[in-house]
Write a protein that holds these residues in place. Structure first.
Motif, PDB file in Angstrom:
ATOM      1  N   GLY A 108       0.776  -1.240   0.000  1.00 42.91           N
ATOM      2  CA  GLY A 108       0.000   0.000   0.000  1.00 42.91           C
ATOM      3  C   GLY A 108       0.800   1.278   0.000  1.00 42.91           C
ATOM      4  N   ARG A 109       2.085   1.204  -0.396  1.00 41.01           N
ATOM      5  CA  ARG A 109       2.904   2.423  -0.453  1.00 41.01           C
ATOM      6  C   ARG A 109       2.893   3.082  -1.821  1.00 41.01           C
ATOM      7  N   GLY A 110       2.193   2.476  -2.766  1.00 39.91           N
ATOM      8  CA  GLY A 110       2.155   3.017  -4.132  1.00 39.91           C
ATOM      9  C   GLY A 110       3.047   2.208  -5.058  1.00 39.91           C
ATOM     10  N   ARG A 111       2.570   1.961  -6.268  1.00 36.64           N
ATOM     11  CA  ARG A 111       3.313   1.151  -7.232  1.00 36.64           C
ATOM     12  C   ARG A 111       4.576   1.850  -7.712  1.00 36.64           C
ATOM     13  N   ASN A 112       5.575   1.035  -8.040  1.00 37.44           N
ATOM     14  CA  ASN A 112       6.794   1.517  -8.699  1.00 37.44           C
ATOM     15  C   ASN A 112       6.547   1.518 -10.210  1.00 37.44           C
ATOM     16  N   THR A 113       5.847   2.517 -10.681  1.00 39.80           N
ATOM     17  CA  THR A 113       5.393   2.502 -12.074  1.00 39.80           C
ATOM     18  C   THR A 113       6.533   2.636 -13.086  1.00 39.80           C
ATOM     19  N   HIS A 114       7.689   3.112 -12.635  1.00 42.32           N
ATOM     20  CA  HIS A 114       8.807   3.287 -13.555  1.00 42.32           C
ATOM     21  C   HIS A 114       9.547   1.986 -13.840  1.00 42.32           C
ATOM     22  N   ILE A 115       9.304   0.950 -13.049  1.00 41.31           N
ATOM     23  CA  ILE A 115      10.140  -0.249 -13.149  1.00 41.31           C
ATOM     24  C   ILE A 115       9.844  -1.064 -14.402  1.00 41.31           C
ATOM     25  N   VAL A 116       8.584  -1.217 -14.769  1.00 40.21           N
ATOM     26  CA  VAL A 116       8.275  -2.024 -15.948  1.00 40.21           C
ATOM     27  C   VAL A 116       8.906  -1.440 -17.213  1.00 40.21           C
ATOM     28  N   ALA A 153      11.596   0.312 -17.371  1.00 38.66           N
ATOM     29  CA  ALA A 153      13.036   0.101 -17.224  1.00 38.66           C
ATOM     30  C   ALA A 153      13.405  -1.353 -17.512  1.00 38.66           C
ATOM     31  N   LEU A 154      12.601  -2.290 -17.021  1.00 42.02           N
ATOM     32  CA  LEU A 154      12.864  -3.695 -17.283  1.00 42.02           C
ATOM     33  C   LEU A 154      12.670  -4.030 -18.758  1.00 42.02           C
ATOM     34  N   SER A 155      11.645  -3.448 -19.354  1.00 43.24           N
ATOM     35  CA  SER A 155      11.389  -3.707 -20.774  1.00 43.24           C
ATOM     36  C   SER A 155      12.536  -3.228 -21.647  1.00 43.24           C
TER      37      SER A 155
END
Length: 235
Positions: free
Chosen positions: A64-72, A74-76
């Protein structure tokens, strides 16, 4: 057999998961990467073996701290078109839609994150073919609505059996529980998560009908080698 490497992310860094005790997770130290940055760790895994799938446990989203939206993204960039299974604590159809907006994303819904069967049905209706259910267990107890475990007709085509207290614990997979789930799966693909230590464990769960395994510690320690992965993938 699918072997899917796991990247657990907390506070933006890859961490070493241990027995589901998330408050104690610390940034990973691994010979596969020079840092605990998700892209670095993903790059190291890609050098080890050309995995077709990778599992991202976004612990910030789950807690519940908020998604790490930048990671996908970066992984892609590092992994190309590798399928990314994402568990981010999705508890609503809107949240599912946001994750599935990434073409490489497969949504993982953990039973620990859903409140009712109706909640699951609403979420999974967004994209049934791109949704995986994780049946979550800890300390011998099922976490989530009991009907999700009792009624196998609710399960999609791919199901993870997540034994949190065995993650990183070097105790081996829960063979008895996996056998029970496989016996009720009626052709669904079952994935073991938690406890896989080495090639021997992969062979053991393959024998009982498990289709794949989520693995982290054994890859970073070298107990499952590139040669093992090649042989397992070819069977």
């Amino acid at each position: 057999m699918d072997v899917i490497p796991v990247i657990d992310v907390a506070h933006g860094q890859v961490v070493r998961a241990m027995k589901g005790q998330r408050s104690g997770y610390r940034p990973i130290e691994t010979p596969l990467a020079g840092s605990s940055e998700p892209a670095d760790v993903a790059r190291g895994l890609a050098r080890l073996f050309p995995f077709h799938k990778i599992y991202l446990a976004d612990l910030d989203g789950i807690e519940g701290r908020g998604r790490n939206t930048h990671i996908v993204p970066a992984l892609s960039q590092v992994l190309g078109r590798v399928e990314i299974w994402i568990d981010a604590g999705t508890g609503s159809r809107g949240a599912a839609r946001a994750i599935l907006a990434a073409p490489v994303a497969t949504l993982v819904v953990g039973t620990e994150s859903i409140e009712t069967v109706r909640n699951w049905e609403d979420i999974s209706a967004e994209a049934p073919a791109r949704t995986v259910l994780s049946l979550d267990f800890k300390n011998g107890e099922f976490i989530g609505p009991e009907a999700m475990l009792a009624d196998s007709s609710l399960w999609p085509s791919r199901v993870v059996v997540m034994t949190l207290d065995r993650v990183g614990a070097n105790e081996g997979p829960d063979i008895r529980r996996l056998e029970s789930i496989v016996a009720r799966a009626k052709g669904r693909r079952i994935y073991a998560a938690g406890g896989v230590r080495d090639r021997g464990d992969l062979d053991d769960i393959k024998k009982i009908g498990v289709a794949g395994a989520l693995v982290a510690s054994a890859l970073h320690s070298g107990k499952i080698s590139a040669g093992d992965l090649l042989e397992v993938a070819g069977r």
